[in-house]
Scaffold this motif. Sequence first.
Motif, PDB file in Angstrom:
ATOM      1  N   PRO A  80       0.805  -1.222   0.000  1.00 49.14           N
ATOM      2  CA  PRO A  80       0.000   0.000   0.000  1.00 49.14           C
ATOM      3  C   PRO A  80       0.839   1.274   0.000  1.00 49.14           C
ATOM      4  O   PRO A  80       0.447   2.286  -0.601  1.00 49.14           O
ATOM      5  CB  PRO A  80      -0.827  -0.113   1.290  1.00 49.14           C
ATOM      6  CG  PRO A  80      -0.844  -1.558   1.609  1.00 49.14           C
ATOM      7  CD  PRO A  80       0.485  -2.081   1.148  1.00 49.14           C
ATOM      8  N   SER A  83       2.138   1.617  -3.570  1.00 40.53           N
ATOM      9  CA  SER A  83       1.038   1.973  -4.470  1.00 40.53           C
ATOM     10  C   SER A  83       0.614   3.422  -4.277  1.00 40.53           C
ATOM     11  O   SER A  83       0.291   4.122  -5.236  1.00 40.53           O
ATOM     12  CB  SER A  83      -0.152   1.033  -4.234  1.00 40.53           C
ATOM     13  OG  SER A  83       0.164  -0.283  -4.637  1.00 40.53           O
ATOM     14  N   ARG A  84       0.632   3.885  -3.037  1.00 33.48           N
ATOM     15  CA  ARG A  84       0.319   5.292  -2.771  1.00 33.48           C
ATOM     16  C   ARG A  84       1.361   6.213  -3.399  1.00 33.48           C
ATOM     17  O   ARG A  84       1.030   7.263  -3.943  1.00 33.48           O
ATOM     18  CB  ARG A  84       0.249   5.511  -1.256  1.00 33.48           C
ATOM     19  CG  ARG A  84      -0.201   6.892  -0.823  1.00 33.48           C
ATOM     20  CD  ARG A  84      -0.548   6.896   0.659  1.00 33.48           C
ATOM     21  NE  ARG A  84       0.608   6.627   1.517  1.00 33.48           N
ATOM     22  CZ  ARG A  84       0.518   6.448   2.836  1.00 33.48           C
ATOM     23  NH1 ARG A  84      -0.665   6.472   3.436  1.00 33.48           N
ATOM     24  NH2 ARG A  84       1.606   6.226   3.551  1.00 33.48           N
ATOM     25  N   ASN A  90      -4.396  -0.646  -5.200  1.00 34.65           N
ATOM     26  CA  ASN A  90      -4.191  -1.583  -4.106  1.00 34.65           C
ATOM     27  C   ASN A  90      -5.137  -1.213  -2.982  1.00 34.65           C
ATOM     28  O   ASN A  90      -5.740  -0.133  -2.993  1.00 34.65           O
ATOM     29  CB  ASN A  90      -2.745  -1.565  -3.595  1.00 34.65           C
ATOM     30  CG  ASN A  90      -2.302  -2.911  -3.055  1.00 34.65           C
ATOM     31  OD1 ASN A  90      -2.950  -3.487  -2.198  1.00 34.65           O
ATOM     32  ND2 ASN A  90      -1.196  -3.421  -3.569  1.00 34.65           N
ATOM     33  N   ALA A  91      -5.260  -2.098  -2.011  1.00 35.80           N
ATOM     34  CA  ALA A  91      -6.043  -1.784  -0.818  1.00 35.80           C
ATOM     35  C   ALA A  91      -5.379  -0.648  -0.057  1.00 35.80           C
ATOM     36  O   ALA A  91      -4.157  -0.476  -0.093  1.00 35.80           O
ATOM     37  CB  ALA A  91      -6.162  -3.019   0.072  1.00 35.80           C
ATOM     38  N   SER A  92      -6.190   0.159   0.643  1.00 42.31           N
ATOM     39  CA  SER A  92      -5.625   1.234   1.455  1.00 42.31           C
ATOM     40  C   SER A  92      -4.842   0.638   2.622  1.00 42.31           C
ATOM     41  O   SER A  92      -5.099  -0.489   3.065  1.00 42.31           O
ATOM     42  CB  SER A  92      -6.738   2.126   1.995  1.00 42.31           C
ATOM     43  OG  SER A  92      -7.528   1.421   2.945  1.00 42.31           O
ATOM     44  N   LEU A  93      -3.875   1.423   3.131  1.00 44.29           N
ATOM     45  CA  LEU A  93      -3.072   0.947   4.257  1.00 44.29           C
ATOM     46  C   LEU A  93      -3.952   0.690   5.473  1.00 44.29           C
ATOM     47  O   LEU A  93      -3.766  -0.305   6.191  1.00 44.29           O
ATOM     48  CB  LEU A  93      -1.990   1.970   4.590  1.00 44.29           C
ATOM     49  CG  LEU A  93      -1.074   1.614   5.769  1.00 44.29           C
ATOM     50  CD1 LEU A  93      -0.334   0.309   5.506  1.00 44.29           C
ATOM     51  CD2 LEU A  93      -0.086   2.746   6.040  1.00 44.29           C
ATOM     52  N   LEU A  96      -5.878  -2.554   5.061  1.00 43.12           N
ATOM     53  CA  LEU A  96      -4.953  -3.686   5.163  1.00 43.12           C
ATOM     54  C   LEU A  96      -4.594  -3.958   6.618  1.00 43.12           C
ATOM     55  O   LEU A  96      -4.571  -5.115   7.066  1.00 43.12           O
ATOM     56  CB  LEU A  96      -3.702  -3.405   4.337  1.00 43.12           C
ATOM     57  CG  LEU A  96      -2.623  -4.487   4.365  1.00 43.12           C
ATOM     58  CD1 LEU A  96      -2.065  -4.742   2.974  1.00 43.12           C
ATOM     59  CD2 LEU A  96      -1.481  -4.091   5.308  1.00 43.12           C
ATOM     60  N   TYR A 273     -11.995  -3.027   2.567  1.00 42.41           N
ATOM     61  CA  TYR A 273     -10.884  -3.521   1.737  1.00 42.41           C
ATOM     62  C   TYR A 273     -11.325  -3.515   0.277  1.00 42.41           C
ATOM     63  O   TYR A 273     -12.442  -3.917  -0.043  1.00 42.41           O
ATOM     64  CB  TYR A 273     -10.562  -4.937   2.201  1.00 42.41           C
ATOM     65  CG  TYR A 273      -9.298  -5.560   1.677  1.00 42.41           C
ATOM     66  CD1 TYR A 273      -8.083  -5.339   2.298  1.00 42.41           C
ATOM     67  CD2 TYR A 273      -9.327  -6.420   0.576  1.00 42.41           C
ATOM     68  CE1 TYR A 273      -6.922  -5.960   1.850  1.00 42.41           C
ATOM     69  CE2 TYR A 273      -8.171  -7.038   0.118  1.00 42.41           C
ATOM     70  CZ  TYR A 273      -6.975  -6.799   0.757  1.00 42.41           C
ATOM     71  OH  TYR A 273      -5.837  -7.415   0.298  1.00 42.41           O
ATOM     72  N   THR A 298      -3.852 -10.616   3.597  1.00 43.84           N
ATOM     73  CA  THR A 298      -4.069  -9.614   2.553  1.00 43.84           C
ATOM     74  C   THR A 298      -3.294  -9.944   1.274  1.00 43.84           C
ATOM     75  O   THR A 298      -2.540  -9.116   0.759  1.00 43.84           O
ATOM     76  CB  THR A 298      -3.681  -8.223   3.070  1.00 43.84           C
ATOM     77  OG1 THR A 298      -2.317  -8.262   3.511  1.00 43.84           O
ATOM     78  CG2 THR A 298      -4.554  -7.815   4.232  1.00 43.84           C
TER      79      THR A 298
END
Length: 432
Positions: A80, A83-84, A90-93, A96, A273, A298
């Motif tokens: 995450p 990806s940010r 992706n899933a957010s931190l 996750l 998620y 995850t």
Amino acid sequence: MASNVFVMGLNDFNLAKLQRIHGAEDINFHGVIDPAAVYDTEEFDIPAMLREAEDRIAGFDGKVDAIIGYMDFPVSTMLPLLSRRFGTRNASLQSLLKCEHKYWSRVTQREVVPDCIPNFTCFDPFDDGALAKLGDAGLYFPFFVKPIKSSGSRLGFRIDSPEDFEHAVGKLRAEIGLISEPFNYVLEQAELPEEIRAVDGGFCMAEEIIGGHQCTVEGYVHEGEVVPYAVVDSVRYPQVLSFFYYLYPSKLPARIQRKMNELTRKVMSHIGYDNAAFNIEFFWDEVQDRIWLLEINTRIAQAHCDLFEKVDGVSHHQVTVDVALGRKPRMVSGEGEYALAADFFHRVFLGDGRVARVPTAEEIAGVEQAMPGTIVRPNVQKGMMLSDLPEQDSYSFAVAQIYMGAKNRSTLLRNYERVLKKLPFEFDEIIP
């Protein structure tokens, strides 16, 4: 133009699986971080690994379409953040961490599926009064303890007595720093509720014992839609906590699988998620006809990749890649060569020992040729101590993984025994 997909800790075994998914001819896979840095060690410098990954990806002369992984900690928690940084899916931190922070995850699960959650609490392993406080919280022998952040069954212990708790706490105090320090760095990057921030990576979970037939529901979330797509059985060695083999497709009753899928959709929607793969481990207590939720991971379970390829014709790397590229996954069913498949863990139950003999490459090749569909992957080398194996449970050492396909389970088990006889491992300097 081909898509560019960056894969954390990419090794040859998984690259071969990735290159056989649908649409792989239009994808360039790029490795990020040496596989040894996430496979062959238990020490993780997260800031340094993130810098290395960022430099590698930023230095790429082309479009970055996706950043993926198939590993648990530390890879799953870095995705995450990367990806940010690069604007990939992706899933957010936060979502996750609601899965990977074991205490926060239990609190969140209890909000929507309380009947599937055991009694639990957290404790500080460095608190000499911890055992008494567990009793005050309503946890009595037997119970299970593990770190707030763990991978596999590492540092997990069944506690039946004060002596068991003392032994577990000793191990946790000695080794939990390997997990807590890098995990705390990740926690610092997220906005956490105060009651969760107070329970950092140095804490542990204590939970009521749950059990039954164990399985894993593999799933993904694409644009807010939670899709469970397969159930894999997890079979343990008799009377111990160590996994013996994973079996696909599951042999659980269809109604139980449907109920688990329903629970999966409810929990993952509540967590928020999205845009990533996951899996949830469940127990079905057949006597009480009750389903327990064990934990949420995850990522896909990489140990299941070969199973899907053998039975369905394509690895579930397909799911990870498609979701990361913004596509609805193109998983198929029953298009493989085998009716069912298993991933066996060949284990030794020792305190420690030195590896005196490992099957040769020629011996392994001969077995794989004589038994089509068999893949043998030793985890050890001659001369090494078993205790040098990373990511092991607290009761055994997995010296090899053996993937096999067959028409039924009895044939699988019979063939597995044949493989063990042909490929002996030997040990000396044994500590019972």
